[in-house]
Design an enzyme around this catalytic site. Structure first.
Site, PDB file in Angstrom:
ATOM      1  CG  HIS A  81      -4.199   2.652  -0.262  1.00  0.00           C
ATOM      2  ND1 HIS A  81      -5.054   1.999   0.602  1.00  0.00           N
ATOM      3  CD2 HIS A  81      -3.178   3.099   0.520  1.00  0.00           C
ATOM      4  CE1 HIS A  81      -4.560   2.054   1.838  1.00  0.00           C
ATOM      5  NE2 HIS A  81      -3.431   2.729   1.817  1.00  0.00           N
TER       6      HIS A  81
ATOM      7  CG  HIS B 193      -3.165   7.100   3.056  1.00  0.00           C
ATOM      8  ND1 HIS B 193      -3.256   6.994   4.439  1.00  0.00           N
ATOM      9  CD2 HIS B 193      -2.835   5.868   2.622  1.00  0.00           C
ATOM     10  CE1 HIS B 193      -2.976   5.750   4.795  1.00  0.00           C
ATOM     11  NE2 HIS B 193      -2.723   5.050   3.713  1.00  0.00           N
TER      12      HIS B 193
ATOM     13  CG  ASP C 159      -1.856  -1.092   1.366  1.00  0.00           C
ATOM     14  OD1 ASP C 159      -1.920  -1.915   0.445  1.00  0.00           O
ATOM     15  OD2 ASP C 159      -2.573  -1.150   2.392  1.00  0.00           O
TER      16      ASP C 159
ATOM     17  CG  HIS D 299       2.330  -0.080   4.265  1.00  0.00           C
ATOM     18  ND1 HIS D 299       2.163  -1.093   5.190  1.00  0.00           N
ATOM     19  CD2 HIS D 299       1.152   0.587   4.200  1.00  0.00           C
ATOM     20  CE1 HIS D 299       0.924  -1.036   5.665  1.00  0.00           C
ATOM     21  NE2 HIS D 299       0.286  -0.032   5.091  1.00  0.00           N
TER      22      HIS D 299
HETATM   23 ZN   LIG Z   1      -2.240   3.090   3.475  1.00  0.00          ZN
END
Ligand SMILES: [Zn+2]
Length: 234
Positions: free
Chosen positions: A97, A101, A47, A190
């Protein structure tokens, strides 16, 4: 009576927290969090990218012939178009995503739809791929998300285990994720750090470099989320 009221509030609060953040909760929007347990396969997910270090991670995945799923932020796809496109070019799956954010908690339907559609547009422009999967920032779902996902044809994806690779050193991430491996697992790592530019993702890369050979020796195969969960047959 006061205690009873408090207990009711606590239970309601717990239920609400589960509805918003529980990995198997589908209260606010449809989602998956694991694949079937009868196939010795797992899905690696990354991510918050792309970042300046995504390419280094792609090289490690190539070394082991592993394909993963990358949940990109629209903000980073606009900023690093070449890196965003490179992820797709090397055969990985691309998911959405959000754009910048935010935790979707307490936000309006319009805000949520705007976050998903801006990201979708930027990812399509950078990579040529139309995402079919969405991972909520911080795993937070909220009313309005189901409609936004439906409008864009996105299925939510949570995780079986999360690496906490933004906070832990590689040794600790390796221990934590080695324990989490099981057939059907969706593992969350991530390749960026929220909106940070030039983030240090070396603990993530070190972990992947150390765990992949172990898992491959144990007989695990690695497939993108849509293949693991059968969503690619939609
Ligand atoms: Zn994230």
């Amino acid at each position: 009576m006061v205690i009873e009221t408090l207990a009711v509030l606590c239970v309601a609060g717990g239920a609400m927290a589960w509805a918003v953040r529980g990995k198997s909760s589908r209260i606010f929007a449809p989602s998956v969090w694991r694949g079937p347990r009868n196939r010795k396969a797992m899905a690696l997910t990354f991510d918050d990218g792309p970042s300046e270090s995504t390419r280094e991670l792609l090289d490690v995945l190539d070394e082991f012939g592993v394909r993963a799923t990358f949940f990109q932020c629209g903000f980073h796809a606009r900023r690093l178009r070449t890196e965003a496109a490179e992820v797709a070019r090397r055969g990985h799956e691309i998911g959405n995503h959000s754009d910048t954010h935010p935790a979707l908690y307490l936000h309006s339907r319009n805000f949520i739809e705007d976050q998903l559609s801006r990201a979708q547009q930027s990812i399509i422009e950078a990579t040529g791929v139309t995402p079919r999967l969405f991972r909520a920032p911080f795993g937070v779902r909220w009313p309005g998300l189901a409609a936004a996902q439906a409008k864009l044809g996105l299925m939510g994806v949570m995780w079986t285990a999360i690496a906490r690779d933004w906070a832990l050193p590689a040794d600790d991430i390796v221990k934590r994720m080695a324990k989490a491996a099981r057939p059907g697992a969706i593992l969350c790592f991530h390749d960026g750090r929220e909106l940070t530019m030039r983030p240090d993702i070396s603990p993530t890369i070190d972990t992947i470099r150390r765990l992949l050979p172990v898992w491959l020796d144990q007989g695990y195969e690695f497939v993108p989320v849509s293949e693991l969960t059968g969503l690619n047959r939609r």
